[in-house]
Design a protein around this motif. Structure first.
Motif, PDB file in Angstrom:
ATOM      1  N   TYR A 142     -15.949  -0.588  35.484  1.00  0.00           N
ATOM      2  CA  TYR A 142     -15.121   0.318  34.556  1.00  0.00           C
ATOM      3  C   TYR A 142     -15.919   1.751  34.708  1.00  0.00           C
ATOM      4  CZ  TYR A 142     -13.200  -3.559  32.035  1.00  0.00           C
ATOM      5  OH  TYR A 142     -12.745  -4.855  31.532  1.00  0.00           O
ATOM      6  N   LYS A 143     -17.415   1.448  34.671  1.00  0.00           N
ATOM      7  CA  LYS A 143     -17.963   2.927  34.955  1.00  0.00           C
ATOM      8  C   LYS A 143     -17.919   3.841  36.346  1.00  0.00           C
ATOM      9  CE  LYS A 143     -21.620   1.542  31.513  1.00  0.00           C
ATOM     10  NZ  LYS A 143     -22.881   1.061  31.074  1.00  0.00           N
ATOM     11  N   ILE A 144     -17.864   2.543  37.340  1.00  0.00           N
ATOM     12  CA  ILE A 144     -17.915   3.460  38.701  1.00  0.00           C
ATOM     13  C   ILE A 144     -16.745   3.255  39.294  1.00  0.00           C
ATOM     14  CG2 ILE A 144     -20.508   2.801  38.868  1.00  0.00           C
ATOM     15  CD1 ILE A 144     -19.332   0.758  41.016  1.00  0.00           C
ATOM     16  N   GLY A 145     -15.803   2.822  38.564  1.00  0.00           N
ATOM     17  CA  GLY A 145     -14.527   2.707  39.337  1.00  0.00           C
ATOM     18  C   GLY A 145     -13.680   4.284  39.385  1.00  0.00           C
ATOM     19  N   THR A 146     -12.998   4.625  40.451  1.00  0.00           N
ATOM     20  CA  THR A 146     -12.444   5.900  40.469  1.00  0.00           C
ATOM     21  C   THR A 146     -11.031   6.050  40.866  1.00  0.00           C
ATOM     22  OG1 THR A 146     -12.965   5.940  43.108  1.00  0.00           O
ATOM     23  CG2 THR A 146     -14.720   6.912  41.717  1.00  0.00           C
ATOM     24  N   GLY A 147     -10.267   7.240  40.501  1.00  0.00           N
ATOM     25  CA  GLY A 147      -8.928   6.849  40.703  1.00  0.00           C
ATOM     26  C   GLY A 147      -8.104   7.222  39.538  1.00  0.00           C
ATOM     27  N   LEU A 148      -6.800   7.576  39.808  1.00  0.00           N
ATOM     28  CA  LEU A 148      -6.006   7.960  38.520  1.00  0.00           C
ATOM     29  C   LEU A 148      -4.838   6.779  38.428  1.00  0.00           C
ATOM     30  CD1 LEU A 148      -5.238  11.870  39.149  1.00  0.00           C
ATOM     31  CD2 LEU A 148      -7.014  10.786  37.336  1.00  0.00           C
ATOM     32  N   LYS A 149      -4.207   6.525  39.480  1.00  0.00           N
ATOM     33  CA  LYS A 149      -2.929   5.593  39.417  1.00  0.00           C
ATOM     34  C   LYS A 149      -3.626   4.118  40.101  1.00  0.00           C
ATOM     35  CE  LYS A 149       1.007   8.481  39.120  1.00  0.00           C
ATOM     36  NZ  LYS A 149       2.249   8.927  39.831  1.00  0.00           N
ATOM     37  N   VAL A 150      -4.474   4.409  40.947  1.00  0.00           N
ATOM     38  CA  VAL A 150      -5.038   3.155  41.629  1.00  0.00           C
ATOM     39  C   VAL A 150      -6.511   3.315  41.622  1.00  0.00           C
ATOM     40  CG1 VAL A 150      -5.360   1.892  43.592  1.00  0.00           C
ATOM     41  CG2 VAL A 150      -2.931   2.876  43.183  1.00  0.00           C
ATOM     42  N   PHE A 151      -7.193   2.402  40.917  1.00  0.00           N
ATOM     43  CA  PHE A 151      -8.603   2.538  40.735  1.00  0.00           C
ATOM     44  C   PHE A 151      -9.357   1.837  42.124  1.00  0.00           C
ATOM     45  CE2 PHE A 151      -6.490   2.224  36.536  1.00  0.00           C
ATOM     46  CZ  PHE A 151      -6.865   3.457  36.028  1.00  0.00           C
ATOM     47  N   GLY A 152     -10.555   2.402  42.327  1.00  0.00           N
ATOM     48  CA  GLY A 152     -11.145   1.904  43.712  1.00  0.00           C
ATOM     49  C   GLY A 152     -12.647   1.928  43.385  1.00  0.00           C
ATOM     50  N   ILE A 153     -13.422   1.097  44.077  1.00  0.00           N
ATOM     51  CA  ILE A 153     -14.658   1.028  44.392  1.00  0.00           C
ATOM     52  C   ILE A 153     -15.166   0.745  45.670  1.00  0.00           C
ATOM     53  CG2 ILE A 153     -14.700  -1.626  44.136  1.00  0.00           C
ATOM     54  CD1 ILE A 153     -17.183  -1.700  42.263  1.00  0.00           C
ATOM     55  N   SER A 154     -16.344   1.580  46.183  1.00  0.00           N
ATOM     56  CA  SER A 154     -16.743   1.673  47.315  1.00  0.00           C
ATOM     57  C   SER A 154     -18.071   0.763  47.371  1.00  0.00           C
ATOM     58  CB  SER A 154     -17.373   3.100  47.462  1.00  0.00           C
ATOM     59  OG  SER A 154     -18.692   3.522  46.623  1.00  0.00           O
TER      60      SER A 154
END
Length: 210
Positions: A142-154
Motif C-alpha cells: 500500500y505504501k509503495i504502490g504508485t498510480g491512479l487507476k492502475v497501481f504498480g510496484i517496481s
C-alpha cells in the motif's frame, strides 16, 4: 487460541531485504495476443492469471496458456521460482504472487506485468509465496504502490522489503507444509459447501416444478 509453535522449531529467525534473498529472472512483455490453442511446449504467466488465481501454486496440472514466441533459454522459470504481479486495479492486488511447485514437463516464462524472482540458498520460494500473502507485506505494498487507476510496484521498491524468515530451511519447509495442508483443507470444504448449495438449488427446482 490457535497453536503457533511446532515440534523442532528453532526460533532462530533473521531479517534480510528481498533483493538479497533473491535474484531477478527476466520477464517478457508478452500480451494475450501471443496465446495459442495448440500445445507449443511453452507457457507463460500473465499478471492477469495471477490475479484470477489461474496461476497461484503452479503444478503440472494448470490452465496456463501456451504461447508461440521466442525467448532466451536462460530466462526459463524453474521449480520454486516466484512470480509477482507488478500491476493491479486496486491496492489489494498489489504484488499478488504465484510459485512453481513442480518440475514442469514444458517451458514456462514470466509474461506481461510480472516480476520473476529466483530464491537463493537462504530461503524457499514457496515460503516467500506465503510471505507475500501476509498483512505486513500488503501494508508495505500500500505504501509503495504508485498510480491512479492502475497501481504498480517496481522491482527496486519490492527488493527493499525486509523478509523475516527462519534460518533453517527445514523449518521453512515445515511452515510451508502446515500452510499448504490448511489451504488444501479449506479448498475441500469450499468445494463441499458449493456442492451443498447446488444440491439445495436442485431440490428447490424439483419442488417448484412438481
Amino acid at each position: 487460541m490457535f497453536p503457533t509453535q511446532f515440534t523442532g522449531a528453532s526460533f532462530t529467525w533473521e531479517r534480510k531485504k528481498l533483493g538479497i534473498l533473491t535474484t531477478r529472472v527476466r520477464s517478457y512483455s508478452f500480451s494475450r495476443s501471443v496465446e495459442v490453442k495448440e500445445e507449443t511446449g511453452v507457457k507463460y504467466v500473465h499478471y492477469g492469471d495471477i490475479h484470477t488465481s489461474v496461476a497461484n501454486e503452479i503444478g503440472k496440472n494448470n490452465n496456463l496458456p501456451f504461447i508461440n514466441e521466442t525467448y532466451k533459454e536462460s530466462d526459463e522459470l524453474k521449480l520454486d521460482d516466484v512470480i509477482v504481479a507488478d500491476a493491479s486495479e486496486d491496492y489489494k492486488g498489489i504484488a499478488d504472487a504465484a510459485v512453481i511447485i513442480d518440475n514442469l514437463p514444458y517451458t514456462i516464462i514470466a509474461g506481461l506485468h510480472t516480476i520473476a524472482l529466483r530464491p537463493t540458498s537462504l530461503i524457499k520460494g514457496y515460503f516467500l509465496y506465503y510471505i507475500f500473502k501476509t498483512e505486513n507485506f500488503k501494508r508495505f505494498g500500500y505504501k509503495i504502490g504508485t498510480g491512479l487507476k492502475v497501481f504498480g510496484i517496481s522491482y527496486n521498491n519490492l527488493a527493499k522489503y525486509k523478509v523475516y524468515y527462519p534460518q533453517e530451511i527445514e523449518e521453512q519447509e515445515k511452515i510451508i507444509g502446515i500452510l499448504s495442508n490448511l489451504t488444501n483443507s479449506i479448498n475441500l470444504h469450499e468445494d463441499y459447501l458449493q456442492f451443498l448449495h447446488d444440491f439445495k438449488s436442485f431440490l428447490l427446482q424439483k419442488i417448484v416444478f412438481r
